[in-house]
Design an enzyme around this catalytic site. Sequence first.
Site, PDB file in Angstrom:
ATOM      1  N   ARG A   1       0.830  -1.151  -0.093  1.00  0.00           N
ATOM      2  CA  ARG A   1      -0.061  -0.191  -0.004  1.00  0.00           C
ATOM      3  C   ARG A   1       0.765   1.308  -0.059  1.00  0.00           C
ATOM      4  NH1 ARG A   1      -2.221  -1.026   4.373  1.00  0.00           N
ATOM      5  NH2 ARG A   1      -0.866   0.654   5.697  1.00  0.00           N
TER       6      ARG A   1
ATOM      7  N   ASP B   1       4.978 -24.225   4.498  1.00  0.00           N
ATOM      8  CA  ASP B   1       5.477 -24.723   5.758  1.00  0.00           C
ATOM      9  C   ASP B   1       6.576 -24.599   5.888  1.00  0.00           C
ATOM     10  OD1 ASP B   1       6.011 -25.329   8.212  1.00  0.00           O
ATOM     11  OD2 ASP B   1       4.119 -26.815   8.373  1.00  0.00           O
ATOM     12  N   HIS B   2       7.383 -23.591   6.445  1.00  0.00           N
ATOM     13  CA  HIS B   2       8.620 -23.349   6.353  1.00  0.00           C
ATOM     14  C   HIS B   2       9.507 -24.567   6.844  1.00  0.00           C
ATOM     15  CE1 HIS B   2       8.125 -21.047  10.006  1.00  0.00           C
ATOM     16  NE2 HIS B   2       9.428 -21.563  10.439  1.00  0.00           N
TER      17      HIS B   2
ATOM     18  N   LYS C   1      13.399 -27.088   6.092  1.00  0.00           N
ATOM     19  CA  LYS C   1      14.786 -27.229   6.533  1.00  0.00           C
ATOM     20  C   LYS C   1      15.736 -28.583   6.260  1.00  0.00           C
ATOM     21  CE  LYS C   1      13.102 -24.734  10.845  1.00  0.00           C
ATOM     22  NZ  LYS C   1      14.104 -23.700  10.845  1.00  0.00           N
TER      23      LYS C   1
ATOM     24  N   ASP D   1      -0.867 -22.229  15.959  1.00  0.00           N
ATOM     25  CA  ASP D   1       0.454 -21.557  15.652  1.00  0.00           C
ATOM     26  C   ASP D   1       1.532 -22.664  15.262  1.00  0.00           C
ATOM     27  OD1 ASP D   1       1.950 -19.247  14.872  1.00  0.00           O
ATOM     28  OD2 ASP D   1       3.180 -19.678  16.561  1.00  0.00           O
TER      29      ASP D   1
ATOM     30  N   HIS E   1       3.080 -27.126  11.659  1.00  0.00           N
ATOM     31  CA  HIS E   1       4.568 -27.696  11.678  1.00  0.00           C
ATOM     32  C   HIS E   1       4.397 -29.160  12.165  1.00  0.00           C
ATOM     33  CE1 HIS E   1       5.366 -23.799  10.596  1.00  0.00           C
ATOM     34  NE2 HIS E   1       5.607 -23.267  11.983  1.00  0.00           N
TER      35      HIS E   1
ATOM     36  N   LYS F   1       5.989 -21.595  24.415  1.00  0.00           N
ATOM     37  CA  LYS F   1       6.948 -20.400  24.287  1.00  0.00           C
ATOM     38  C   LYS F   1       7.334 -20.174  25.823  1.00  0.00           C
ATOM     39  CE  LYS F   1       5.168 -17.639  20.528  1.00  0.00           C
ATOM     40  NZ  LYS F   1       6.534 -17.655  20.002  1.00  0.00           N
TER      41      LYS F   1
END
Length: 512
Positions: free
Chosen positions: A64, A200-201, A205, A258, A263, A363
């Site tokens: 934007r 999905d990163h 790997k 998340d 993952h 976390k």
Amino acid sequence: MPDFAAAENPLREGLRLERIPAPNTMIIFGASGDLTKRKLLPALFNLACDNLLPQEFAVVGFARRTKSHADFREEMMQAIKQFSRRRQFDANLLQNFSERIFYHSSTFEDEGGYAGLQRLLEELETSHQTAGNRLFYLATPPEYYPEIVQRLGQAGMARNGRGWTRVIIEKPFGRDLDTARELNRQVLSVFEESQVFRIDHYLGKETVQNILVFRLANGIFEPIWNRHYVDHVQITVAEDLGVEGRGGYYETAGVMRDMIQNHMLQLLALVAMEPPIAFAAQEVRNEKVKVLQAIRPILPEEVEKFVVRAQYSFGSFGGQQVPGYLQEPGVVPDSRTETYVALKLYLDNWRWAGVPFFLRSGKRLPKRATEIAIHFKSAPHLLFGAHTAGLEANVLALRIQPDEGITLRFAAKLPGAAIQVRTVNMDFRYGTSFGKPSPEAYERLIWDCMLGDSTLFTRRDEVEASWQFVTPILAGWQQRNDQPLPQYPAGTWGPPEAEAFIAPEGRRWRRV
């Protein structure tokens, strides 16, 4: 501009050239965001340095904010210098790469903005000879996905007759089963499934990709990769950071959405899948889907039996006091969003019948680590009697981050006349064994998408199968929102309930 397609080693020139993508333009929606600066542009630059991009390539940022091509190029050059895995930069290569970067300003809702984008792409097809091949990358908040997809369709850009068209969609792909199905419906009303790359990163790997190679290229492991020899499997994804100023986003997600839904279930699928008939996209993804479909459902009324959730509270990390989740910016004072989840699941198939899989993620844990640990059944140590008291069973640990490698734990005799048995480790580390850094996950995934290889991307039925397992758990939590939410101090390995959760089977969480 240097020829990015030139081979570094003349002996491998033929093989290298076969794997260079066709000329193309990559269009990044949400180009002013952190993902573009921290991951996408550095990944593209690294691919260019490794001679894995075509010479006829361009990248267009779509966002934007109003800015010139030159302004955007300068921003991206600074990002590349800061976030690329390379520590030395060739000035000529940087300059030549920057000349491939362009910018287009528009809101995602503006029909005229897409018409302007089309004109720019047509210009690049002439000036940079990109052959009409286009890769759209949706690096935006998920609420914009349907809008962008529909606008691309209306502008006639979803099926470009001059070349191939593909779209990469970032997670989260839906919030539950119904929203995932609706998003799939919206996307597939514009694009074909073969054009859609749900990223999905974690699957990019190197150590994740090595799971299948390790299992299937070594004759000593696959025969024991089943219920006859495996006692249980632990998959851990631990993060030492908190929400890092992203409390507003995390309130809408939680660790189940998340981390677990995408993952961790992808890691589970790779560990547990049957050998595919070929190492090709459809065959690999077919076997992964079978694993996800074989997960025994956890009904809402069973959630407390199979799942523990918790929230980190005020604690100490790295010698400093850190706030609890409820004190993080953007978090509502009475939030019940989970920052830790441990769950036990079973796969109802022949290979894994009766073998529990324990997954945990959280976390503000003591360290950042991702690991898959295969715990084998104990041997009948009658031969050595008391000498093996307290001896731990064999464990094969696949470390995905940060110290990528593989460790095998087994029993050995201590030197000396007496029979004394101790547990020892056999250790393999990527960095020391191969002497070269692994490419970043986004490098591999973007490159694969340009090549049209969807092996490491999730298919529609994979997404829906994972949500089919997770959604009843979310419903069970919603029904119990009046019950206290366990807490764990920041810097610890989770709540006491998680330890009690695994103990009845005579097992304990592995120290990663």
